[in-house]
Design a protein around this motif. Sequence first.
Motif, PDB file in Angstrom:
ATOM      1  N   GLU A  19      87.677 -66.368  45.209  1.00 18.85           N
ATOM      2  CA  GLU A  19      87.051 -66.419  46.532  1.00 18.85           C
ATOM      3  C   GLU A  19      85.697 -65.724  46.599  1.00 18.85           C
ATOM      4  O   GLU A  19      84.922 -66.004  47.514  1.00 18.85           O
ATOM      5  CB  GLU A  19      88.009 -65.837  47.591  1.00 18.85           C
ATOM      6  CG  GLU A  19      89.262 -66.691  47.720  1.00 18.85           C
ATOM      7  CD  GLU A  19      90.079 -66.417  48.961  1.00 18.85           C
ATOM      8  OE1 GLU A  19      89.846 -65.397  49.627  1.00 18.85           O
ATOM      9  OE2 GLU A  19      90.975 -67.240  49.243  1.00 18.85           O
ATOM     10  N   CYS A  20      85.416 -64.748  45.693  1.00 18.32           N
ATOM     11  CA  CYS A  20      84.098 -64.090  45.779  1.00 18.32           C
ATOM     12  C   CYS A  20      83.389 -64.047  44.425  1.00 18.32           C
ATOM     13  O   CYS A  20      82.254 -63.579  44.345  1.00 18.32           O
ATOM     14  CB  CYS A  20      84.223 -62.687  46.365  1.00 18.32           C
ATOM     15  SG  CYS A  20      84.886 -61.473  45.212  1.00 18.32           S
ATOM     16  N   ASP A  21      84.055 -64.490  43.352  1.00 17.89           N
ATOM     17  CA  ASP A  21      83.461 -64.629  42.014  1.00 17.89           C
ATOM     18  C   ASP A  21      83.291 -63.312  41.256  1.00 17.89           C
ATOM     19  O   ASP A  21      82.739 -63.298  40.162  1.00 17.89           O
ATOM     20  CB  ASP A  21      82.106 -65.359  42.117  1.00 17.89           C
ATOM     21  CG  ASP A  21      81.735 -66.045  40.816  1.00 17.89           C
ATOM     22  OD1 ASP A  21      82.660 -66.518  40.125  1.00 17.89           O
ATOM     23  OD2 ASP A  21      80.542 -66.100  40.477  1.00 17.89           O
ATOM     24  N   LEU A  22      83.756 -62.183  41.829  1.00 19.14           N
ATOM     25  CA  LEU A  22      83.620 -60.910  41.120  1.00 19.14           C
ATOM     26  C   LEU A  22      84.589 -60.875  39.938  1.00 19.14           C
ATOM     27  O   LEU A  22      85.754 -61.251  40.078  1.00 19.14           O
ATOM     28  CB  LEU A  22      83.947 -59.745  42.061  1.00 19.14           C
ATOM     29  CG  LEU A  22      83.742 -58.377  41.426  1.00 19.14           C
ATOM     30  CD1 LEU A  22      82.286 -57.954  41.543  1.00 19.14           C
ATOM     31  CD2 LEU A  22      84.645 -57.342  42.078  1.00 19.14           C
ATOM     32  N   VAL A  23      84.097 -60.403  38.783  1.00 23.53           N
ATOM     33  CA  VAL A  23      84.977 -60.272  37.612  1.00 23.53           C
ATOM     34  C   VAL A  23      85.676 -58.919  37.687  1.00 23.53           C
ATOM     35  O   VAL A  23      85.019 -57.894  37.875  1.00 23.53           O
ATOM     36  CB  VAL A  23      84.173 -60.407  36.305  1.00 23.53           C
ATOM     37  CG1 VAL A  23      85.071 -60.176  35.101  1.00 23.53           C
ATOM     38  CG2 VAL A  23      83.508 -61.776  36.227  1.00 23.53           C
ATOM     39  N   PRO A 217      83.202 -56.377  33.879  1.00 28.56           N
ATOM     40  CA  PRO A 217      83.786 -56.329  35.219  1.00 28.56           C
ATOM     41  C   PRO A 217      82.813 -55.675  36.198  1.00 28.56           C
ATOM     42  O   PRO A 217      81.952 -54.897  35.782  1.00 28.56           O
ATOM     43  CB  PRO A 217      85.039 -55.474  35.030  1.00 28.56           C
ATOM     44  CG  PRO A 217      84.815 -54.695  33.794  1.00 28.56           C
ATOM     45  CD  PRO A 217      83.860 -55.457  32.927  1.00 28.56           C
ATOM     46  N   GLY A 218      82.923 -56.016  37.471  1.00 33.09           N
ATOM     47  CA  GLY A 218      82.042 -55.417  38.471  1.00 33.09           C
ATOM     48  C   GLY A 218      80.825 -56.265  38.767  1.00 33.09           C
ATOM     49  O   GLY A 218      80.053 -55.961  39.663  1.00 33.09           O
ATOM     50  N   LEU A 219      80.624 -57.345  37.984  1.00 30.13           N
ATOM     51  CA  LEU A 219      79.542 -58.302  38.249  1.00 30.13           C
ATOM     52  C   LEU A 219      80.181 -59.650  38.545  1.00 30.13           C
ATOM     53  O   LEU A 219      81.317 -59.902  38.162  1.00 30.13           O
ATOM     54  CB  LEU A 219      78.643 -58.443  37.009  1.00 30.13           C
ATOM     55  CG  LEU A 219      77.771 -57.259  36.634  1.00 30.13           C
ATOM     56  CD1 LEU A 219      77.105 -57.525  35.296  1.00 30.13           C
ATOM     57  CD2 LEU A 219      76.717 -57.009  37.704  1.00 30.13           C
ATOM     58  N   THR A 220      79.423 -60.531  39.179  1.00 31.21           N
ATOM     59  CA  THR A 220      79.994 -61.859  39.407  1.00 31.21           C
ATOM     60  C   THR A 220      79.979 -62.637  38.090  1.00 31.21           C
ATOM     61  O   THR A 220      79.173 -62.351  37.193  1.00 31.21           O
ATOM     62  CB  THR A 220      79.197 -62.648  40.460  1.00 31.21           C
ATOM     63  OG1 THR A 220      77.881 -62.834  39.982  1.00 31.21           O
ATOM     64  CG2 THR A 220      79.189 -61.956  41.799  1.00 31.21           C
ATOM     65  N   ALA A 221      80.868 -63.637  38.001  1.00 35.04           N
ATOM     66  CA  ALA A 221      80.920 -64.471  36.795  1.00 35.04           C
ATOM     67  C   ALA A 221      79.602 -65.237  36.667  1.00 35.04           C
ATOM     68  O   ALA A 221      79.032 -65.332  35.575  1.00 35.04           O
ATOM     69  CB  ALA A 221      82.097 -65.432  36.888  1.00 35.04           C
ATOM     70  N   GLN A 416      73.996 -59.246  48.677  1.00 37.28           N
ATOM     71  CA  GLN A 416      73.428 -58.603  47.496  1.00 37.28           C
ATOM     72  C   GLN A 416      74.492 -58.650  46.397  1.00 37.28           C
ATOM     73  O   GLN A 416      75.675 -58.581  46.683  1.00 37.28           O
ATOM     74  CB  GLN A 416      73.120 -57.126  47.801  1.00 37.28           C
ATOM     75  CG  GLN A 416      72.043 -56.921  48.837  1.00 37.28           C
ATOM     76  CD  GLN A 416      70.673 -57.218  48.279  1.00 37.28           C
ATOM     77  OE1 GLN A 416      70.450 -57.020  47.103  1.00 37.28           O
ATOM     78  NE2 GLN A 416      69.775 -57.725  49.109  1.00 37.28           N
ATOM     79  N   SER A 417      74.063 -58.789  45.123  1.00 36.03           N
ATOM     80  CA  SER A 417      75.033 -58.742  44.022  1.00 36.03           C
ATOM     81  C   SER A 417      75.696 -57.379  43.995  1.00 36.03           C
ATOM     82  O   SER A 417      75.071 -56.383  44.340  1.00 36.03           O
ATOM     83  CB  SER A 417      74.333 -58.967  42.690  1.00 36.03           C
ATOM     84  OG  SER A 417      74.000 -60.313  42.608  1.00 36.03           O
ATOM     85  N   PRO A 418      76.984 -57.304  43.612  1.00 40.62           N
ATOM     86  CA  PRO A 418      77.632 -55.999  43.538  1.00 40.62           C
ATOM     87  C   PRO A 418      76.988 -55.111  42.478  1.00 40.62           C
ATOM     88  O   PRO A 418      76.306 -55.599  41.580  1.00 40.62           O
ATOM     89  CB  PRO A 418      79.071 -56.343  43.156  1.00 40.62           C
ATOM     90  CG  PRO A 418      79.027 -57.704  42.605  1.00 40.62           C
ATOM     91  CD  PRO A 418      77.853 -58.383  43.214  1.00 40.62           C
ATOM     92  N   THR A 419      77.186 -53.837  42.623  1.00 44.49           N
ATOM     93  CA  THR A 419      76.584 -52.891  41.674  1.00 44.49           C
ATOM     94  C   THR A 419      77.195 -53.101  40.290  1.00 44.49           C
ATOM     95  O   THR A 419      78.227 -53.736  40.145  1.00 44.49           O
ATOM     96  CB  THR A 419      76.893 -51.443  42.102  1.00 44.49           C
ATOM     97  OG1 THR A 419      78.302 -51.321  42.151  1.00 44.49           O
ATOM     98  CG2 THR A 419      76.278 -51.120  43.438  1.00 44.49           C
ATOM     99  N   THR A 420      76.561 -52.540  39.288  1.00 45.86           N
ATOM    100  CA  THR A 420      77.076 -52.725  37.934  1.00 45.86           C
ATOM    101  C   THR A 420      78.233 -51.764  37.639  1.00 45.86           C
ATOM    102  O   THR A 420      78.890 -51.884  36.630  1.00 45.86           O
ATOM    103  CB  THR A 420      75.978 -52.517  36.881  1.00 45.86           C
ATOM    104  OG1 THR A 420      75.312 -51.305  37.200  1.00 45.86           O
ATOM    105  CG2 THR A 420      75.000 -53.665  36.880  1.00 45.86           C
ATOM    106  N   SER A 421      78.462 -50.779  38.537  1.00 43.01           N
ATOM    107  CA  SER A 421      79.599 -49.881  38.287  1.00 43.01           C
ATOM    108  C   SER A 421      80.889 -50.647  38.530  1.00 43.01           C
ATOM    109  O   SER A 421      81.060 -51.265  39.586  1.00 43.01           O
ATOM    110  CB  SER A 421      79.533 -48.667  39.220  1.00 43.01           C
ATOM    111  OG  SER A 421      79.587 -49.117  40.544  1.00 43.01           O
ATOM    112  N   PRO A 422      81.802 -50.666  37.535  1.00 40.60           N
ATOM    113  CA  PRO A 422      82.997 -51.498  37.669  1.00 40.60           C
ATOM    114  C   PRO A 422      83.844 -51.063  38.869  1.00 40.60           C
ATOM    115  O   PRO A 422      84.132 -49.897  39.042  1.00 40.60           O
ATOM    116  CB  PRO A 422      83.745 -51.251  36.348  1.00 40.60           C
ATOM    117  CG  PRO A 422      82.781 -50.602  35.438  1.00 40.60           C
ATOM    118  CD  PRO A 422      81.772 -49.914  36.287  1.00 40.60           C
TER     119      PRO A 422
END
Length: 429
Positions: A19-23, A217-221, A416-422
Amino acid sequence: MPDKHPRPERPHLLLACHECDLVSDIMIRQDGEWHQCPRCHHALLRPAQNDQLTPALAFTALILLALSLAFPYIAFEQSGLERAMTVTDAASELAIYHHPLLAVIVIATIIVIPAFYLLSVCWIHLSLAARQHLPGSLMLARWLPRLQPWMMADVFAIAALVSLVKIIAMAHVQLLEAFWTFTGYALLLLITVTRMNTISLWQRLLGTLLQPLGTRPGLTAQAQGLIGCAWCGQLQPLGQHHCLRCSSPLHERHPFTLQRVWALLITSIIACFPAHLYPIMVTTSLGQSDPSTIIGGVMLFLDHGDWPIALVIFTASVLVPFGKIFAISWLCIAASRRNHTLDMASQMRLYRVTEWIGRWSMIDVFVVAIIVGLFQLGNILTIEPGFGGLAFSAVVIFTMLAALQFDPRLIWDQQQSPTTSPLKPETTA
Ligand SMILES: [Zn+2]
Ligand SMILES: [Zn+2]
């Protein structure tokens, strides 16, 4: 020969949220807890539960369905005239009154699709027990999640209760064997569906997921040039049209997704006019015909003081379809522009409620099917289906297709893209 040195299974899984593409990096637990996406709280995965219980439930549901088809469902008696109907009468009488399409919709959603689903669940579990892929088991596993929204035995069971209130006012009613077996079948079908987690099922069919090297993890696919399969969970390079693991079609953000959703919405808005203007059923008593629209039916219940039923029909037939059209339109607008007023949590709640609630609008169509199936007393009292019922089914089906076609990742893409911190995945019981 059992393997003395079994290969330790990787305790972590990398999954992209549907639903949001976050890994997310998920640690597999065996306590039956759901793993939730940390960003949108979508239920990502539930570890496989008791292997034998799910097929046992599915098999029992099939037996109850067979019994429901063999015995009469409801009977009534009025002025010395008696009539009993079976579940299939709810569809066959519609066909007799020149509504074969409506009859097919009723029979498909309450019997054919659920029976196919339950048989598939049994066959796949037989395949798992035999530790080999029995013919068609993988193809059936691909179909299971697609069938789920179109199974409406529970909606029919609730519609039967609503019909009873209507029938009790007109005649003496008797609930027969199939009423109880059908209710049990609808309940077991619901439990079987909630126990089927697609990603867990594919894990058991094809072994553990392959983890692409360098996935974070913590970034979108999408930001990593990847796409996650919505059905088996496998992450793979963008550009594939079918999953490398389970062969299901992959859902990339298609540039025309929103146009398709708008087209389906406009079709359902057009169908709303005949659905509410034409009668949903026509009562003929002693040569006098009395057509009744959806709103007319609600007013009739109100006149008789049955306001709880009037509220159910009004909610299912008026509020929900119009609310759905409004909600999906809102989500489409939100997905196509960056500045919108609703926060992400509210938008996801709106999306999930819209997706879940859609099929419940079929209550009124099933009420008509049951009443038409029952009230066939020749010249004394006959109830026929009206064109409004078919048009209303079209409203329900097109709004359901619009909700299924909508890709919630498009809303998140505006963020905004999520932060790189998992972000750590959450678990709930
Ligand atoms: Zn998510
Ligand atoms: Zn797949």
